[in-house]
Design a protein around this motif. Structure first.
Motif, PDB file in Angstrom:
ATOM      1  N   THR A   1       0.871  -0.980   0.137  1.00  0.00           N
ATOM      2  CA  THR A   1       0.252  -0.177   0.341  1.00  0.00           C
ATOM      3  C   THR A   1       0.555   1.575  -0.304  1.00  0.00           C
ATOM      4  O   THR A   1       0.326   2.213  -0.854  1.00  0.00           O
ATOM      5  CB  THR A   1      -0.919   0.011   1.080  1.00  0.00           C
ATOM      6  N   ALA A   2       2.028   1.227   0.730  1.00  0.00           N
ATOM      7  CA  ALA A   2       2.735   2.061   0.758  1.00  0.00           C
ATOM      8  C   ALA A   2       3.308   2.441  -0.688  1.00  0.00           C
ATOM      9  O   ALA A   2       3.572   3.756  -1.183  1.00  0.00           O
ATOM     10  CB  ALA A   2       3.649   2.140   2.129  1.00  0.00           C
ATOM     11  N   ALA A   3       4.382   1.289  -1.341  1.00  0.00           N
ATOM     12  CA  ALA A   3       4.682   1.908  -2.970  1.00  0.00           C
ATOM     13  C   ALA A   3       3.148   2.122  -3.278  1.00  0.00           C
ATOM     14  O   ALA A   3       3.838   3.300  -4.125  1.00  0.00           O
ATOM     15  CB  ALA A   3       4.796   0.321  -2.870  1.00  0.00           C
ATOM     16  N   ALA A   4       2.366   2.033  -3.341  1.00  0.00           N
ATOM     17  CA  ALA A   4       1.225   2.569  -4.436  1.00  0.00           C
ATOM     18  C   ALA A   4       0.963   4.136  -3.917  1.00  0.00           C
ATOM     19  O   ALA A   4       0.985   5.012  -4.625  1.00  0.00           O
ATOM     20  CB  ALA A   4      -0.094   2.133  -4.030  1.00  0.00           C
ATOM     21  N   LEU A   5       0.628   4.700  -2.878  1.00  0.00           N
ATOM     22  CA  LEU A   5       1.318   5.728  -2.393  1.00  0.00           C
ATOM     23  C   LEU A   5       2.157   7.093  -2.726  1.00  0.00           C
ATOM     24  O   LEU A   5       2.682   8.081  -3.186  1.00  0.00           O
ATOM     25  CB  LEU A   5       0.874   5.592  -0.513  1.00  0.00           C
ATOM     26  N   CYS A   6       3.075   6.316  -2.972  1.00  0.00           N
ATOM     27  CA  CYS A   6       4.614   6.697  -3.300  1.00  0.00           C
ATOM     28  C   CYS A   6       4.359   6.756  -4.935  1.00  0.00           C
ATOM     29  O   CYS A   6       5.147   8.165  -4.976  1.00  0.00           O
ATOM     30  CB  CYS A   6       5.648   5.953  -3.225  1.00  0.00           C
ATOM     31  N   ARG A   7       4.409   6.193  -5.109  1.00  0.00           N
ATOM     32  CA  ARG A   7       3.800   6.121  -6.867  1.00  0.00           C
ATOM     33  C   ARG A   7       2.538   7.310  -6.870  1.00  0.00           C
ATOM     34  O   ARG A   7       2.608   8.262  -8.148  1.00  0.00           O
ATOM     35  CB  ARG A   7       3.417   5.726  -7.913  1.00  0.00           C
ATOM     36  N   GLU A   8       1.700   7.781  -6.241  1.00  0.00           N
ATOM     37  CA  GLU A   8       0.781   8.423  -6.163  1.00  0.00           C
ATOM     38  C   GLU A   8       0.963   9.886  -6.040  1.00  0.00           C
ATOM     39  O   GLU A   8       1.115  11.362  -6.788  1.00  0.00           O
ATOM     40  CB  GLU A   8      -0.085   7.995  -5.140  1.00  0.00           C
TER      41      GLU A   8
ATOM     42  N   LEU B   1       1.045   9.649   4.445  1.00  0.00           N
ATOM     43  CA  LEU B   1       0.047   7.847   4.938  1.00  0.00           C
ATOM     44  C   LEU B   1       0.771   7.130   4.458  1.00  0.00           C
ATOM     45  O   LEU B   1       0.861   5.777   5.143  1.00  0.00           O
ATOM     46  CB  LEU B   1      -1.176   8.138   4.022  1.00  0.00           C
ATOM     47  N   ALA B   2       1.771   7.396   3.409  1.00  0.00           N
ATOM     48  CA  ALA B   2       2.801   6.207   3.097  1.00  0.00           C
ATOM     49  C   ALA B   2       3.335   5.999   4.374  1.00  0.00           C
ATOM     50  O   ALA B   2       4.317   4.932   4.898  1.00  0.00           O
ATOM     51  CB  ALA B   2       3.853   6.517   1.455  1.00  0.00           C
ATOM     52  N   VAL B   3       4.786   7.932   5.073  1.00  0.00           N
ATOM     53  CA  VAL B   3       5.446   7.047   6.188  1.00  0.00           C
ATOM     54  C   VAL B   3       4.429   6.093   6.980  1.00  0.00           C
ATOM     55  O   VAL B   3       4.715   5.825   7.909  1.00  0.00           O
ATOM     56  CB  VAL B   3       5.795   8.209   6.082  1.00  0.00           C
ATOM     57  N   ALA B   4       3.296   7.214   7.592  1.00  0.00           N
ATOM     58  CA  ALA B   4       2.059   5.989   8.686  1.00  0.00           C
ATOM     59  C   ALA B   4       1.855   4.883   8.429  1.00  0.00           C
ATOM     60  O   ALA B   4       2.716   3.748  10.046  1.00  0.00           O
ATOM     61  CB  ALA B   4       1.196   7.229   7.990  1.00  0.00           C
TER      62      ALA B   4
ATOM     63  N   ASP C   1      11.384   4.578   0.104  1.00  0.00           N
ATOM     64  CA  ASP C   1      11.380   5.386  -0.763  1.00  0.00           C
ATOM     65  C   ASP C   1      10.229   6.363   0.268  1.00  0.00           C
ATOM     66  O   ASP C   1       9.743   7.632  -0.092  1.00  0.00           O
ATOM     67  CB  ASP C   1      10.720   4.665  -1.422  1.00  0.00           C
ATOM     68  N   ALA C   2       8.964   6.164   1.758  1.00  0.00           N
ATOM     69  CA  ALA C   2       8.251   7.027   2.110  1.00  0.00           C
ATOM     70  C   ALA C   2       8.904   8.254   2.057  1.00  0.00           C
ATOM     71  O   ALA C   2       8.279   8.882   1.584  1.00  0.00           O
ATOM     72  CB  ALA C   2       7.845   5.370   2.781  1.00  0.00           C
TER      73      ALA C   2
ATOM     74  N   ASP D   1       7.278 -11.438   3.324  1.00  0.00           N
ATOM     75  CA  ASP D   1       5.592 -10.747   3.120  1.00  0.00           C
ATOM     76  C   ASP D   1       4.807 -11.081   4.614  1.00  0.00           C
ATOM     77  O   ASP D   1       4.063  -9.900   4.903  1.00  0.00           O
ATOM     78  CB  ASP D   1       5.504 -10.735   1.942  1.00  0.00           C
ATOM     79  N   VAL D   2       4.442 -12.392   4.837  1.00  0.00           N
ATOM     80  CA  VAL D   2       3.791 -12.635   5.772  1.00  0.00           C
ATOM     81  C   VAL D   2       3.660 -12.422   6.978  1.00  0.00           C
ATOM     82  O   VAL D   2       2.708 -11.518   7.873  1.00  0.00           O
ATOM     83  CB  VAL D   2       3.606 -14.288   5.958  1.00  0.00           C
ATOM     84  N   GLU D   3       5.435 -12.010   7.335  1.00  0.00           N
ATOM     85  CA  GLU D   3       5.721 -11.126   8.701  1.00  0.00           C
ATOM     86  C   GLU D   3       5.103  -9.931   8.637  1.00  0.00           C
ATOM     87  O   GLU D   3       4.267  -9.410   9.719  1.00  0.00           O
ATOM     88  CB  GLU D   3       7.022 -11.364   8.901  1.00  0.00           C
ATOM     89  N   HIS D   4       4.949  -8.581   8.252  1.00  0.00           N
ATOM     90  CA  HIS D   4       5.684  -7.992   7.471  1.00  0.00           C
ATOM     91  C   HIS D   4       4.066  -6.731   7.347  1.00  0.00           C
ATOM     92  O   HIS D   4       3.410  -5.682   7.705  1.00  0.00           O
ATOM     93  CB  HIS D   4       6.193  -6.752   7.210  1.00  0.00           C
ATOM     94  N   ASP D   5       3.680  -7.432   6.091  1.00  0.00           N
ATOM     95  CA  ASP D   5       3.070  -6.780   5.419  1.00  0.00           C
ATOM     96  C   ASP D   5       1.475  -7.830   5.330  1.00  0.00           C
ATOM     97  O   ASP D   5       1.560  -8.948   4.980  1.00  0.00           O
ATOM     98  CB  ASP D   5       3.109  -6.481   3.498  1.00  0.00           C
ATOM     99  N   LEU D   6       0.006  -6.901   5.902  1.00  0.00           N
ATOM    100  CA  LEU D   6      -1.145  -7.385   5.098  1.00  0.00           C
ATOM    101  C   LEU D   6      -1.622  -7.767   4.276  1.00  0.00           C
ATOM    102  O   LEU D   6      -2.416  -9.367   3.705  1.00  0.00           O
ATOM    103  CB  LEU D   6      -2.493  -6.166   5.652  1.00  0.00           C
ATOM    104  N   ASP D   7      -0.889  -7.259   2.901  1.00  0.00           N
ATOM    105  CA  ASP D   7      -1.123  -7.531   1.248  1.00  0.00           C
ATOM    106  C   ASP D   7      -0.223  -8.750   1.623  1.00  0.00           C
ATOM    107  O   ASP D   7       0.781  -8.496   0.186  1.00  0.00           O
ATOM    108  CB  ASP D   7      -0.649  -6.581   0.723  1.00  0.00           C
TER     109      ASP D   7
END
Length: 625
Positions: free
Chosen positions: A83-90, A109-112, A119-120, A282-288
């Motif tokens: 999600t943060a990567a998508a916000l960085c592109r945005e 929001l990306a930082v949060a 990159d955030a 990924d499983v440890e850190h990210d909901l996606d």
């Protein structure tokens, strides 16, 4: 009767004295709030925020942003990287479009959502400068510091950064070895061809024998035998004509070629995540992380009761955070069956039982975790929470005191908090980075080593150690037989071969027959011949100095290689190549550094390269004056 809190074990010196926390408050009357949320909720909130931005509904956009942050906190995922990567592109698109306040909101929001994502922070810094101008310079500088800190502390970024540095050093070593062997061969080739000519009848022309020698020397390249065989042939041809320091340089260069596959394999093992390790992270850190979880579930299913502990543990943590307590219970019990006595699994299984209302079972597991790992602060804290729920406040306070002594930074924020959310009330023990990186690391390292051997040794990839031993034996034999083979040497005046076979009556060491007649036996040559010879000597010395300076300009240290300082030259070539690879980013083969760090990386190594190259060139020019 309730068992007392296990005592704090002494480990050498006494633990530092820590003030006891305030008496714990009675537990809240309401039950703990079960985990609520999923990836679908995350996706819905993200899309709703984007639609609100399209509709220019800032209040709704802020509400959905708050919902995203709240979802991350509720489910206790450290970083929502996707999600943060998508916000960085945005944010990048908004910066290009001049929508600076909105870009700042996206970067915030990306930082949060992913405070460990470099990159955030880079986009945060850019957005601050764009939106606030000079007044945003201070916050932007702090964001840049945070970006660098994230780059060197976030495990994947740090691992890639160190891996790129190691890969750059190895690549520079390989190129430096090739340069050193090529330069030393070029210096020796004239004399090798001269001795090679003596192997044929006198009627054979030197041009013919030199052509044949060049063809033989090129055969490894023509037959695609690989760089190792080709460069080893350079070493064998030049060996008899090299001095001690030059032979040491050749030995170092060949050792670098032999060691490179093993070194690259070690770098790969320590720096490249296997598919399993990447899924664990990924499983440890990210909901996606649905796809990563599916991969781990397939591994667990294929294990036939012998699934790796890390896989079962990570799946159990994810199930617990998403509210599947029954599934988490089963997975943690499987993990403990795979590796009994693991304090981290005992602690986290205790948390699951706590949330299911089995306080007695939870307390038993916390105490088992403490007995297996007396330094586990989370188990002491969770045990204190269980005692607190049982209204055993003295035992609760003692357990929290032990926890604070062990890890104040981890425990203190939880002591005063009244957060009833299930994933915040207790402290889980995460899967350590070492456990994640170790998953499949051996296979990755072995694969990279085999690929490197195939590229360097070609057909001899499987027998490279044996080939290296054979080469060492051959060079040792040439060293022992050097005097018996009577190789020629170079004339210190004109560079012609000094050959005993051509002139057995040489009166002075280091001079060819012509130079002996001109400079030693002056009566043996007429004045016109002496003048012509002296002109040839001056031309040779000038050409040699020009060649050495040109080599220095082209590569920094090659001038030292050609002027009798080979070890220094090898070191300079390696240092200059390493800095050049790092400054240009060509060594970033594992993962490209963040935007700002890449620029900082280029500046730092560029500043190192300039004095190394400049001093090397100046040294060669000064020595040849």
């Amino acid at each position: 009767a309730v068992a007392p809190v296990p005592p704090m074990p002494a480990a050498g010196a006494a633990a530092p004295s820590v003030p006891a926390p305030a008496a714990p408050k009675p537990p809240p009357t309401g039950p703990l709030l079960p985990p609520k949320g999923s990836f679908d909720d995350l996706l819905a909130a993200f899309r709703a925020r984007r639609q609100a931005l399209v509709d220019q509904n800032s209040a709704q956009a802020k509400a959905q942003a708050k919902a995203l942050v709240e979802l991350r906190a509720t489910l206790a995922f450290p970083d929502l990287f996707t999600t943060a990567a998508a916000l960085c592109r945005e944010a990048g698109r908004e910066l290009k479009s001049g929508l600076w306040p909105q870009a700042l909101a996206s970067a915030d929001l990306a930082v949060a959502l992913a405070p460990d994502m470099p990159d955030a922070w880079w986009f945060e810094a850019r957005a601050l400068l764009s939106a606030q101008g000079a007044s945003g310079a201070g916050p932007a500088a702090m964001a840049l510091v945070s970006a660098v800190r994230a780059e060197v502390t976030e495990p994947r970024s740090r691992q890639a950064l160190l891996g790129n540095l190691a890969t750059g050093a190895i690549a520079a070593g390989l190129v430096a070895a090739a340069v050193a062997l090529a330069v030393l061969l070029a210096i020796s080739l004239r004399y090798a061809f001269h001795d090679f000519h003596h192997l044929f009848p006198k009627a054979v022309s030197p041009v013919q024998t030199a052509t044949l020698g060049a063809i033989l020397l090129a055969l490894p390249w023509l037959l695609h035998l690989g760089p190792f065989v080709s460069l080893a042939s350079f070493a064998v041809v030049a060996w008899l004509y090299l001095r001690s320091a030059e032979r040491a340089t050749v030995a170092l260069a060949l050792a670098a070629l032999v060691a490179a596959p093993w070194l690259l394999g070690e770098v790969g093992r320590r720096s490249v995540l296997s598919p399993t390790a990447a899924a664990l992270y990924d499983v440890e850190h990210d909901l996606d992380s649905g796809r990563a979880a599916a991969l781990l579930q397939a591994i667990a299913a294929d294990g036939a009761g012998r699934a790796p502990y890390a896989v079962l543990f990570a799946l159990g943590r994810r199930a617990k955070r998403l509210g599947d307590l029954d599934g988490a219970t089963g997975l943690f019990r499987q993990a403990l069956a795979a590796e009994p006595g693991r304090a981290d699994a005992e602690n986290d299984l205790g948390n699951v039982l706590f949330l299911k209302g089995d306080l007695a079972g939870a307390r038993e597991l916390y105490e088992a975790a403490i007995s297996h790992d007396p330094g586990l602060a989370a188990a002491y804290f969770n045990l204190g929470q269980a005692f607190n729920r049982l209204l055993l406040l003295d035992q609760s306070q003692e357990a929290q005191r032990h926890a604070l002594e062990l890890d104040r930074a981890l425990i203190e924020p939880h002591v005063a908090a009244d957060d009833l959310r299930a994933n915040r009330y207790l402290i889980d023990v995460p899967l350590s980075w070492r456990q994640i990186a170790a998953a499949g690391a051996g296979d990755v390292g072995g694969g990279i080593r085999r690929q490197a051997e195939a590229h360097i040794a070609g057909p001899l990839a499987g027998a490279m150690p044996a080939a290296a031993v054979a080469l060492a034996v051959l060079l040792g034999a040439l060293t022992l037989l050097g005097k018996r083979l009577r190789p020629c040497s170079d004339c210190v005046k004109c560079g012609r071969p000094v050959c005993e076979r051509c002139d057995a009556d040489l009166a002075a060491d280091g001079l060819c027959g012509q130079c002996v007649n001109v400079y030693i036996r002056r009566s043996a040559s007429d004045p016109p011949a002496r003048i012509r010879k002296e002109a040839r000597v001056r031309a040779y010395q000038s050409l040699r100095a020009t060649a050495v300076r040109l080599l220095a300009v082209l590569s920094g240290g090659a001038g030292h290689l050609a002027s009798g300082r080979p070890l220094v030259g090898l070191a300079i070539v390696w240092a200059a190549l390493f800095c050049a690879l790092e400054a240009t980013g060509l060594a970033a083969v594992l993962r490209t550094p963040g935007h700002g760090l890449a620029a900082l990386h280029a500046v730092v190594f560029g500043l190192i390269f300039l004095p190394v190259y400049g001093l090397a060139v100046r040294d060669v020019f000064a020595a040849d004056r």
